[in-house]
Write a protein that holds these residues in place. Structure first.
Motif, PDB file in Angstrom:
ATOM      1  N   MET A  39       0.852  -1.170   0.000  1.00  0.00           N
ATOM      2  CA  MET A  39       0.000   0.000   0.000  1.00  0.00           C
ATOM      3  C   MET A  39       0.901   1.237   0.000  1.00  0.00           C
ATOM      4  SD  MET A  39      -2.875   1.424   2.756  1.00  0.00           S
ATOM      5  CE  MET A  39      -2.551   0.148   3.889  1.00  0.00           C
ATOM      6  N   GLY A  40       0.556   2.165  -0.872  1.00  0.00           N
ATOM      7  CA  GLY A  40       1.323   3.393  -0.966  1.00  0.00           C
ATOM      8  C   GLY A  40       0.770   4.499  -0.090  1.00  0.00           C
ATOM      9  N   GLU A  41       1.445   5.623  -0.127  1.00  0.00           N
ATOM     10  CA  GLU A  41       1.086   6.766   0.695  1.00  0.00           C
ATOM     11  C   GLU A  41      -0.314   7.296   0.380  1.00  0.00           C
ATOM     12  OE1 GLU A  41       3.579  10.504   2.115  1.00  0.00           O
ATOM     13  OE2 GLU A  41       3.076  10.638  -0.026  1.00  0.00           O
ATOM     14  N   ALA A  42      -0.664   7.394  -0.902  1.00  0.00           N
ATOM     15  CA  ALA A  42      -1.982   7.913  -1.284  1.00  0.00           C
ATOM     16  C   ALA A  42      -3.098   7.038  -0.721  1.00  0.00           C
ATOM     17  CB  ALA A  42      -2.096   8.026  -2.800  1.00  0.00           C
ATOM     18  N   ARG A  43      -2.932   5.731  -0.813  1.00  0.00           N
ATOM     19  CA  ARG A  43      -3.956   4.804  -0.307  1.00  0.00           C
ATOM     20  C   ARG A  43      -4.081   4.934   1.203  1.00  0.00           C
ATOM     21  NH1 ARG A  43      -7.633   3.434  -2.554  1.00  0.00           N
ATOM     22  NH2 ARG A  43      -8.664   4.138  -0.720  1.00  0.00           N
ATOM     23  N   GLU A  44      -2.960   5.031   1.891  1.00  0.00           N
ATOM     24  CA  GLU A  44      -2.975   5.146   3.348  1.00  0.00           C
ATOM     25  C   GLU A  44      -3.690   6.431   3.782  1.00  0.00           C
ATOM     26  OE1 GLU A  44       0.088   6.010   6.994  1.00  0.00           O
ATOM     27  OE2 GLU A  44       0.872   4.898   5.268  1.00  0.00           O
ATOM     28  N   GLY A  84     -20.901   7.002  -4.310  1.00  0.00           N
ATOM     29  CA  GLY A  84     -20.045   8.108  -4.700  1.00  0.00           C
ATOM     30  C   GLY A  84     -18.641   7.662  -5.035  1.00  0.00           C
ATOM     31  N   VAL A  85     -17.867   8.616  -5.520  1.00  0.00           N
ATOM     32  CA  VAL A  85     -16.466   8.391  -5.869  1.00  0.00           C
ATOM     33  C   VAL A  85     -15.638   9.514  -5.252  1.00  0.00           C
ATOM     34  CG1 VAL A  85     -14.782   8.296  -7.762  1.00  0.00           C
ATOM     35  CG2 VAL A  85     -17.022   7.210  -8.032  1.00  0.00           C
ATOM     36  N   ASP A  86     -14.541   9.143  -4.593  1.00  0.00           N
ATOM     37  CA  ASP A  86     -13.578  10.085  -4.026  1.00  0.00           C
ATOM     38  C   ASP A  86     -12.252   9.903  -4.764  1.00  0.00           C
ATOM     39  OD1 ASP A  86     -14.569  10.832  -0.942  1.00  0.00           O
ATOM     40  OD2 ASP A  86     -15.298   8.908  -1.659  1.00  0.00           O
ATOM     41  N   ILE A  87     -11.595  11.010  -5.062  1.00  0.00           N
ATOM     42  CA  ILE A  87     -10.273  10.978  -5.696  1.00  0.00           C
ATOM     43  C   ILE A  87      -9.381  11.929  -4.907  1.00  0.00           C
ATOM     44  CG2 ILE A  87      -8.954  11.389  -7.807  1.00  0.00           C
ATOM     45  CD1 ILE A  87     -11.677  11.131  -9.324  1.00  0.00           C
ATOM     46  N   ALA A  88      -8.280  11.407  -4.392  1.00  0.00           N
ATOM     47  CA  ALA A  88      -7.370  12.232  -3.597  1.00  0.00           C
ATOM     48  C   ALA A  88      -5.954  12.123  -4.143  1.00  0.00           C
ATOM     49  CB  ALA A  88      -7.388  11.803  -2.133  1.00  0.00           C
ATOM     50  N   THR A  89      -5.348  13.272  -4.414  1.00  0.00           N
ATOM     51  CA  THR A  89      -3.943  13.323  -4.815  1.00  0.00           C
ATOM     52  C   THR A  89      -3.142  13.794  -3.610  1.00  0.00           C
ATOM     53  OG1 THR A  89      -4.539  13.781  -7.098  1.00  0.00           O
ATOM     54  CG2 THR A  89      -2.291  14.322  -6.435  1.00  0.00           C
ATOM     55  N   VAL A  90      -2.086  13.048  -3.291  1.00  0.00           N
ATOM     56  CA  VAL A  90      -1.318  13.252  -2.072  1.00  0.00           C
ATOM     57  C   VAL A  90       0.128  13.624  -2.403  1.00  0.00           C
ATOM     58  CG1 VAL A  90      -0.460  12.089   0.008  1.00  0.00           C
ATOM     59  CG2 VAL A  90      -2.781  11.617  -0.826  1.00  0.00           C
ATOM     60  N   LYS A  91       0.617  14.638  -1.701  1.00  0.00           N
ATOM     61  CA  LYS A  91       2.021  15.048  -1.795  1.00  0.00           C
ATOM     62  C   LYS A  91       2.543  15.218  -0.372  1.00  0.00           C
ATOM     63  CE  LYS A  91       2.309  16.391  -6.335  1.00  0.00           C
ATOM     64  NZ  LYS A  91       2.040  15.280  -7.173  1.00  0.00           N
ATOM     65  N   HIS A  97     -14.906  -0.351  -4.755  1.00  0.00           N
ATOM     66  CA  HIS A  97     -13.666  -0.427  -5.534  1.00  0.00           C
ATOM     67  C   HIS A  97     -12.676   0.558  -4.941  1.00  0.00           C
ATOM     68  CE1 HIS A  97     -15.692  -2.765  -8.659  1.00  0.00           C
ATOM     69  NE2 HIS A  97     -16.683  -1.904  -8.546  1.00  0.00           N
ATOM     70  N   SER A  98     -11.443   0.139  -4.791  1.00  0.00           N
ATOM     71  CA  SER A  98     -10.374   1.006  -4.291  1.00  0.00           C
ATOM     72  C   SER A  98      -9.171   0.854  -5.202  1.00  0.00           C
ATOM     73  CB  SER A  98      -9.975   0.614  -2.864  1.00  0.00           C
ATOM     74  OG  SER A  98     -11.045   0.829  -1.979  1.00  0.00           O
ATOM     75  N   TYR A  99      -8.612   1.993  -5.598  1.00  0.00           N
ATOM     76  CA  TYR A  99      -7.476   1.989  -6.512  1.00  0.00           C
ATOM     77  C   TYR A  99      -6.418   2.961  -6.016  1.00  0.00           C
ATOM     78  CZ  TYR A  99     -11.179   0.181  -9.519  1.00  0.00           C
ATOM     79  OH  TYR A  99     -12.225  -0.531 -10.025  1.00  0.00           O
ATOM     80  N   GLU A 100      -5.199   2.720  -6.461  1.00  0.00           N
ATOM     81  CA  GLU A 100      -4.122   3.653  -6.214  1.00  0.00           C
ATOM     82  C   GLU A 100      -3.231   3.650  -7.442  1.00  0.00           C
ATOM     83  OE1 GLU A 100      -1.173   4.679  -2.600  1.00  0.00           O
ATOM     84  OE2 GLU A 100      -1.122   2.606  -3.284  1.00  0.00           O
ATOM     85  N   SER A 101      -2.916   4.838  -7.910  1.00  0.00           N
ATOM     86  CA  SER A 101      -2.009   4.989  -9.043  1.00  0.00           C
ATOM     87  C   SER A 101      -1.073   6.141  -8.733  1.00  0.00           C
ATOM     88  CB  SER A 101      -2.795   5.265 -10.328  1.00  0.00           C
ATOM     89  OG  SER A 101      -1.914   5.417 -11.413  1.00  0.00           O
ATOM     90  N   GLY A 102       0.167   5.810  -8.466  1.00  0.00           N
ATOM     91  CA  GLY A 102       1.133   6.847  -8.120  1.00  0.00           C
ATOM     92  C   GLY A 102       0.723   7.596  -6.875  1.00  0.00           C
ATOM     93  N   ASP A 103       0.542   8.911  -7.000  1.00  0.00           N
ATOM     94  CA  ASP A 103       0.211   9.754  -5.850  1.00  0.00           C
ATOM     95  C   ASP A 103      -1.295   9.974  -5.668  1.00  0.00           C
ATOM     96  OD1 ASP A 103      -0.344  11.430  -7.987  1.00  0.00           O
ATOM     97  OD2 ASP A 103       0.998  13.039  -7.346  1.00  0.00           O
TER      98      ASP A 103
END
Length: 144
Positions: free
Chosen positions: A1-6, A109-116, A68-74
């Motif tokens: 699991m990456g940072e964005a998913r966490e 619903g759908v949530d999209i979060a970009t993390v830095k 459904h849960s996805y992670e792609s990069g950040d």
């Protein structure tokens, strides 16, 4: 699991299972931008936390069932079902406050979060606002 998913999982927990606006605030960058169907664009952590305050007070004890849960990069993406009972007042974008309807809501619903650097910098929430208002009994019985 990456940072964005966490970070996304922590946000979901902080607005549903274990509501905690301090955690929510810590998960967003100071200059984060969010978009929601009911409030439109929100700029800055304080505006975003105010949005989540409205939702957690209007539907305390809400749950989120991921489909459904996805992670792609950040970026992390969730599709799921948000549900609960409207037992608290609901603040509207125009400043009015609606009293609790005591109605159950179930919204897909759908949530999209970009993390830095461990914080959300861009957040998008999509759900059918008319479906939400209809479930609360806030739409006229007659078609428009």
């Amino acid at each position: 699991m990456g940072e964005a998913r966490e970070v996304m999982d922590r946000l979901t927990d902080a607005v549903t299972t274990h509501p905690d606006l301090k955690v929510v605030a810590d998960l967003y960058a100071e200059d984060a931008v969010a978009f929601t169907p009911d409030e439109g664009e929100l700029r800055g952590r304080d505006a975003i936390v105010a949005y989540w305050r409205t939702m957690t007070e209007a539907v305390p004890g809400a749950t989120f069932r991921p489909l459904h849960s996805y992670e792609s990069g950040d970026t992390a993406i969730d599709e799921g079902i948000y549900s609960g009972r409207n037992t608290g007042p609901l603040e509207l974008p125009n400043g009015e406050t609606l009293p609790p309807t005591q109605k159950e809501v179930r919204i897909r619903g759908v949530d999209i979060a970009t993390v830095k650097d461990g914080r959300i910098v861009d957040y998008r929430l999509y759900f059918d606002e008319m479906d939400f208002l209809g479930q609360l009994g806030l739409l006229p019985d007659e078609p428009f």
